[in-house]
Design an enzyme around this catalytic site. Sequence first.
Site, PDB file in Angstrom:
ATOM      1  N   ASP A 285       0.661  -1.137  -0.159  1.00 43.77           N
ATOM      2  CA  ASP A 285       0.149  -0.192  -0.048  1.00 43.77           C
ATOM      3  C   ASP A 285       1.031   1.138  -0.010  1.00 43.77           C
ATOM      4  O   ASP A 285       1.911   1.089   0.295  1.00 43.77           O
ATOM      5  CB  ASP A 285      -0.908   0.105   1.177  1.00 43.77           C
ATOM      6  CG  ASP A 285      -1.564   1.218   1.283  1.00 43.77           C
ATOM      7  OD1 ASP A 285      -2.309   1.561   0.429  1.00 43.77           O
ATOM      8  OD2 ASP A 285      -1.571   1.879   2.442  1.00 43.77           O
TER       9      ASP A 285
ATOM     10  N   ASP B 173      -1.511  -0.626   6.296  1.00 43.30           N
ATOM     11  CA  ASP B 173      -1.689  -0.089   7.700  1.00 43.30           C
ATOM     12  C   ASP B 173      -2.974   0.353   8.006  1.00 43.30           C
ATOM     13  O   ASP B 173      -3.021   0.749   9.161  1.00 43.30           O
ATOM     14  CB  ASP B 173      -0.714   1.027   7.824  1.00 43.30           C
ATOM     15  CG  ASP B 173      -0.926   2.370   7.151  1.00 43.30           C
ATOM     16  OD1 ASP B 173      -1.709   2.230   6.087  1.00 43.30           O
ATOM     17  OD2 ASP B 173      -0.913   3.587   7.694  1.00 43.30           O
TER      18      ASP B 173
END
Length: 813
Positions: free
Chosen positions: A507, A708
């Site tokens: 990501d 996250d």
Amino acid sequence: MERNTGNREHERQATLLITGMTCAACAARIEKGLGRMEGVARAHVNLALEQATVSYDPKYTDLGKMEEKIASLGYGMMKETMDFDITGMTCAACAARIEKGLGRMPGVTRVNVNLALETARVEYAAGMVTVKDMEKKVERLGYKAVPKRETKDSAELRRQEIGHKRFKWMMAAILSLPLLWAMTQHFPMTSWIPVPSLFLNPWFQLALATPVQFLIGGQFYAGAYKSLRSGSANMDVLVALGTSSAYFYSLFLTIRSLGSDMHHPAELYYETSSVLITLILVGKWFEALAKGRSSEAIKSLMGLQAKSALVLRDGRETSIPIDEVNTGDTVIVRPGEKIPVDGWVLQGVSSVDESMLTGESLPVAKREGDAVVGATMNKNGMLRIQAAKVGGDTALARIIKVVEEAQGSKAPIQRIADVISGIFVPIVVTIAIATFLVWYFYILPGQFPAALEKAIAVLVIACPCALGLATPTSIMAGSGRAAELGILFKGGEHLEAAQGIEVVVLDKTGTVTSGKPVLTDVIPAPLMTQQSLLRTAAAVERKSEHPLAEAIVAGALERSKALPLPEAKDFENLPGYGVSARVDGRPVLVGTRKLMEERGIRIDPAIHPMRLLEDAGKTAMLVAVDGKYAGMVAVADTIKGTSREAVSRLHQLGIEVIMVTGDNERTAKAIADQAGIRRVLAEVLPEAKADEVKKLQQAGKRVAMVGDGINDAPALATADIGMAIGTGTDVAMEAADVTLMRGDLNGIADAILMSRRTMGNIKQNMFWALAYNTIGIPIAAAGFLEPWLAGAAMAFSSVSVVLNALRLQRANP
């Protein structure tokens, strides 16, 4: 009829410390026995940790029944006992109430409350319930319980066990030494050594060998009986058979010498049985010492916890043990002290050393409203903290729990050892019988002692202890070392799976980048001022929790300190597109080009400057007011200092790295170029990240997803291995298989390397464990191995496997 395994919603997990296990066959038998119980969903037994992890439904079974099952299989459950002084009881009903209340607590196996003495004795499973929990339970029932003495924890019990094993082998060695001395007369090379005539006396040898065989070595008979009674065979069966053969044959010769002139029979084998038992006990002692070392990671983590806390109660500062702190308490932390609990700063300014959690060496500034984590160190100012998470809910307690579960779990490769050890002992006994028959009838016809010696050597060299220890000791050492490096594997299966990763999907925000973008550009449309554009965009974004929104709001407040932001109404979050609201009664949109095109807003003047911003790695967001283009704001999120190095390491490991983001392709490409990432998946909506992972899996790739945020959770769960950045959200960490506590992408390469080294270590262990037996059995059967030498080799095989596993504790990826 199908066995009832209970309801997953009501499922509980128990960790039981098991006594009496000697090899993988023992662990497999207990696992199978517990797994067949009604209400038990899953059972894993770890030989190295000597513990069982059981998931069960309390409606159908309880710890008492599990203890009975373990006992019926021939093993024991390690329990702790605590005595309490009880105050407030007035009648038998009070005693019965306390007894019932404590008895219902998870982990408590027996309770006895004595009304006359005003005492209670509680027997409970180590690690499932604490003395403080029991005190609180009695208090809630309306009474008071005060511990009479400190309980012995499981570490103390293990220390006692190690001491007991040392005493046993030392006693066996003292009694065996004269027998070993007498044995020197049988070999030409050592026949010159003088031996006292007493040591050659068969009755003296019998007197020395008998306590070693039946008192010190009695554990092998007990283990063999229990094993055979439950329909299987373990290492104890081999030891009992081998040593008994030598002992009873020698006893037969000793008794026979009574009626003859043979006062000193030449072919006595008392030393064989005694020395074998001594060597095996030495091996067990070494194993216990090494196993103790393999749980150093847990001890060091526990050592980080504060022992007490200074709490403000009734206007007074009171120092109390850490387990007595309650949620909502105000805790005072002076400079140089550890922060005892997770919470929020109510008052004070300081810097906090969070290196134990994040690996970041520089202290982090903390002021009112900032979150703090237990076990971190307050460096200079005094802080007043409101406790938010205490006891088992703190970040450190959760880390310890993850490490404990990982060390206690079973990697899939362990199944190989389980299968082999399950059929090993019967095969070995068959080989030993065949060896005896071949030697007795063909090689040395009628030479019973020689044939027996060869059979004993086969029985002893083949003990499968090393095989049972091969996997769990490596898992313990590997996951423990990984935890010290800030990598938390949730289980042995994930530690094994990480070695095969071929593609890592990253990501962007908060993973590759720092996740803290800053406002860089404000470009208004004609007839719109910079200040008006920024205040309007910031008013809408103030309602959003996105990191980019926070950057716009922070930039607006920084640039126009004197002017308050207007109030936004009818706010709506449009995931993957932007946000909308009404400001001063006018509809406002802030978001992507797609959002503007979907709403029919012309953005022709914005296309060129937007492209320039995106080429520079900035994220540009368009603003529309009253359905017309009003300008754009841009923010930049810089990559983490270690991202480029981490990506380079992954490439060197032969792993493809892909970055996935909701940003447009040009912005994403600029960030990817800075990080050295060659492939980018841009403009991917949050819910589509999991689909991208599935596409890679369908192409035959083993995929690790690293993220996250909450929006990463589905992709983390879909991937073969989900890795959550520890500085991210709890949801992401819950969905992940591995947590990288330090927020550094180097943790990905470290995790994969630790997985590869651990699995390599397991394969080495299994190779050597099987090699000892595969090579040793034919050598023993061919008559080239004395029984005592076979015993030494067998003991050394177990110790060498454990010591090899401990090398992982020094691994430095």
